[in-house]
Design a protein around this motif. Structure first.
Motif, PDB file in Angstrom:
ATOM      1  N   ALA A   1      10.619   6.315   5.234  1.00 40.58           N
ATOM      2  CA  ALA A   1      11.135   5.778   6.496  1.00 40.58           C
ATOM      3  C   ALA A   1      11.397   6.908   7.493  1.00 40.58           C
ATOM      4  O   ALA A   1      11.074   6.780   8.688  1.00 40.58           O
ATOM      5  N   ASP A   2      11.964   8.026   7.024  1.00 38.65           N
ATOM      6  CA  ASP A   2      12.217   9.175   7.894  1.00 38.65           C
ATOM      7  C   ASP A   2      10.913   9.751   8.433  1.00 38.65           C
ATOM      8  O   ASP A   2      10.799  10.064   9.612  1.00 38.65           O
ATOM      9  N   LYS A   3       9.918   9.871   7.561  1.00 37.37           N
ATOM     10  CA  LYS A   3       8.618  10.425   7.974  1.00 37.37           C
ATOM     11  C   LYS A   3       7.953   9.503   9.003  1.00 37.37           C
ATOM     12  O   LYS A   3       7.426   9.965  10.008  1.00 37.37           O
ATOM     13  N   LYS A   4       7.983   8.188   8.755  1.00 34.70           N
ATOM     14  CA  LYS A   4       7.385   7.248   9.695  1.00 34.70           C
ATOM     15  C   LYS A   4       8.111   7.289  11.036  1.00 34.70           C
ATOM     16  O   LYS A   4       7.488   7.208  12.089  1.00 34.70           O
TER      17      LYS A   4
ATOM     18  N   ASP B   1      15.151   4.529  -4.076  1.00 32.49           N
ATOM     19  CA  ASP B   1      15.915   4.615  -2.828  1.00 32.49           C
ATOM     20  C   ASP B   1      15.589   5.899  -2.065  1.00 32.49           C
ATOM     21  O   ASP B   1      15.427   5.882  -0.840  1.00 32.49           O
ATOM     22  N   ASP B   2      15.512   7.032  -2.791  1.00 36.83           N
ATOM     23  CA  ASP B   2      15.167   8.302  -2.150  1.00 36.83           C
ATOM     24  C   ASP B   2      13.770   8.245  -1.541  1.00 36.83           C
ATOM     25  O   ASP B   2      13.557   8.711  -0.425  1.00 36.83           O
ATOM     26  N   LEU B   3      12.839   7.682  -2.283  1.00 40.59           N
ATOM     27  CA  LEU B   3      11.458   7.602  -1.808  1.00 40.59           C
ATOM     28  C   LEU B   3      11.362   6.728  -0.562  1.00 40.59           C
ATOM     29  O   LEU B   3      10.707   7.096   0.413  1.00 40.59           O
TER      30      LEU B   3
ATOM     31  N   PRO C   1      -1.258   8.353  -0.256  1.00 42.07           N
ATOM     32  CA  PRO C   1      -1.946   9.055  -1.343  1.00 42.07           C
ATOM     33  C   PRO C   1      -0.999   9.970  -2.127  1.00 42.07           C
ATOM     34  O   PRO C   1      -0.056  10.506  -1.574  1.00 42.07           O
ATOM     35  N   PHE C   2      -1.258  10.106  -3.400  1.00 42.08           N
ATOM     36  CA  PHE C   2      -0.575  11.035  -4.307  1.00 42.08           C
ATOM     37  C   PHE C   2       0.894  10.707  -4.555  1.00 42.08           C
ATOM     38  O   PHE C   2       1.638  11.533  -5.038  1.00 42.08           O
ATOM     39  N   MET C   3       1.320   9.492  -4.211  1.00 41.68           N
ATOM     40  CA  MET C   3       2.720   9.151  -4.420  1.00 41.68           C
ATOM     41  C   MET C   3       3.064   9.075  -5.906  1.00 41.68           C
ATOM     42  O   MET C   3       4.227   9.192  -6.277  1.00 41.68           O
ATOM     43  N   GLY C   4       2.083   8.911  -6.772  1.00 42.55           N
ATOM     44  CA  GLY C   4       2.325   8.892  -8.201  1.00 42.55           C
ATOM     45  C   GLY C   4       2.810  10.217  -8.745  1.00 42.55           C
ATOM     46  O   GLY C   4       3.402  10.281  -9.816  1.00 42.55           O
ATOM     47  N   PHE C   5       2.574  11.297  -7.996  1.00 45.30           N
ATOM     48  CA  PHE C   5       2.992  12.624  -8.432  1.00 45.30           C
ATOM     49  C   PHE C   5       4.414  12.965  -7.993  1.00 45.30           C
ATOM     50  O   PHE C   5       4.984  13.941  -8.424  1.00 45.30           O
ATOM     51  N   VAL C   6       4.965  12.167  -7.104  1.00 46.86           N
ATOM     52  CA  VAL C   6       6.298  12.439  -6.575  1.00 46.86           C
ATOM     53  C   VAL C   6       7.338  11.860  -7.527  1.00 46.86           C
ATOM     54  O   VAL C   6       7.233  10.721  -7.955  1.00 46.86           O
ATOM     55  N   ARG C   7       8.363  12.641  -7.828  1.00 42.41           N
ATOM     56  CA  ARG C   7       9.397  12.207  -8.757  1.00 42.41           C
ATOM     57  C   ARG C   7      10.719  12.009  -8.027  1.00 42.41           C
ATOM     58  O   ARG C   7      11.585  12.867  -8.010  1.00 42.41           O
ATOM     59  N   TYR C   8      10.863  10.897  -7.359  1.00 39.46           N
ATOM     60  CA  TYR C   8      12.096  10.512  -6.700  1.00 39.46           C
ATOM     61  C   TYR C   8      12.465   9.124  -7.200  1.00 39.46           C
ATOM     62  O   TYR C   8      11.606   8.360  -7.612  1.00 39.46           O
ATOM     63  N   ASP C   9      13.742   8.782  -7.096  1.00 33.80           N
ATOM     64  CA  ASP C   9      14.071   7.392  -7.403  1.00 33.80           C
ATOM     65  C   ASP C   9      13.656   6.527  -6.213  1.00 33.80           C
ATOM     66  O   ASP C   9      13.341   7.027  -5.138  1.00 33.80           O
TER      67      ASP C   9
ATOM     68  N   MET D   1       0.838  -1.176   0.000  1.00 32.16           N
ATOM     69  CA  MET D   1       0.000   0.000   0.000  1.00 32.16           C
ATOM     70  C   MET D   1       0.884   1.242   0.000  1.00 32.16           C
ATOM     71  O   MET D   1       1.892   1.279   0.672  1.00 32.16           O
ATOM     72  N   ARG D   2       0.431   2.236  -0.706  1.00 27.04           N
ATOM     73  CA  ARG D   2       1.213   3.455  -0.823  1.00 27.04           C
ATOM     74  C   ARG D   2       0.426   4.638  -0.297  1.00 27.04           C
ATOM     75  O   ARG D   2      -0.794   4.660  -0.380  1.00 27.04           O
TER      76      ARG D   2
END
Length: 106
Positions: free
Chosen positions: A21-24, A14-16, A4-12, A1-2
């Motif tokens: 992980a940092d946010k959690k 590993d960065d994502l 919301p709106f993760m499709g709009f984020v442009r990270y590779d 599960m992802r």
């Protein structure tokens, strides 16, 4: 599960993963701090908390199936007008589908 709106984020990838992980980790620390304050006079060893991402209904269902609690307590958002008489769709679903008692508080 992802989230919301993760499709709009442009990270590779590993960065994502690192950002999530940092946010959690930050959210988990904030939850732990608030729970310690809230339960200062109680036995905190019997209370656990988790930070989950994804669809609320699926996350709660999976957690209830995993932990098998006797009671699930849900909070609902305050509403105005006629919607005050109704509870949220997630809470309504849980009232009849979970294998434990459910307490819904406004």
């Amino acid at each position: 599960m992802r989230p919301p709106f993760m499709g709009f984020v442009r990270y590779d990838k590993d960065d994502l993963e690192r950002l999530l992980a940092d946010k959690k980790a930050r959210l988990a620390q904030e939850v732990a701090s608030e729970m310690a304050y809230f339960l200062a006079d109680d036995d905190q060893s019997r209370i656990t908390s988790q930070v989950l991402t994804g669809n609320a209904q699926q996350c709660l269902t999976d957690t209830v199936n995993l932990t098998q609690p006797q009671l699930l307590v849900l909070g609902t958002h305050g509403r105005q007008g006629i919607s005050r008489l109704l509870i949220g769709s997630v809470a309504t679903t849980f009232l009849s589908t979970l294998p434990c008692d459910v307490l819904v508080a406004r």
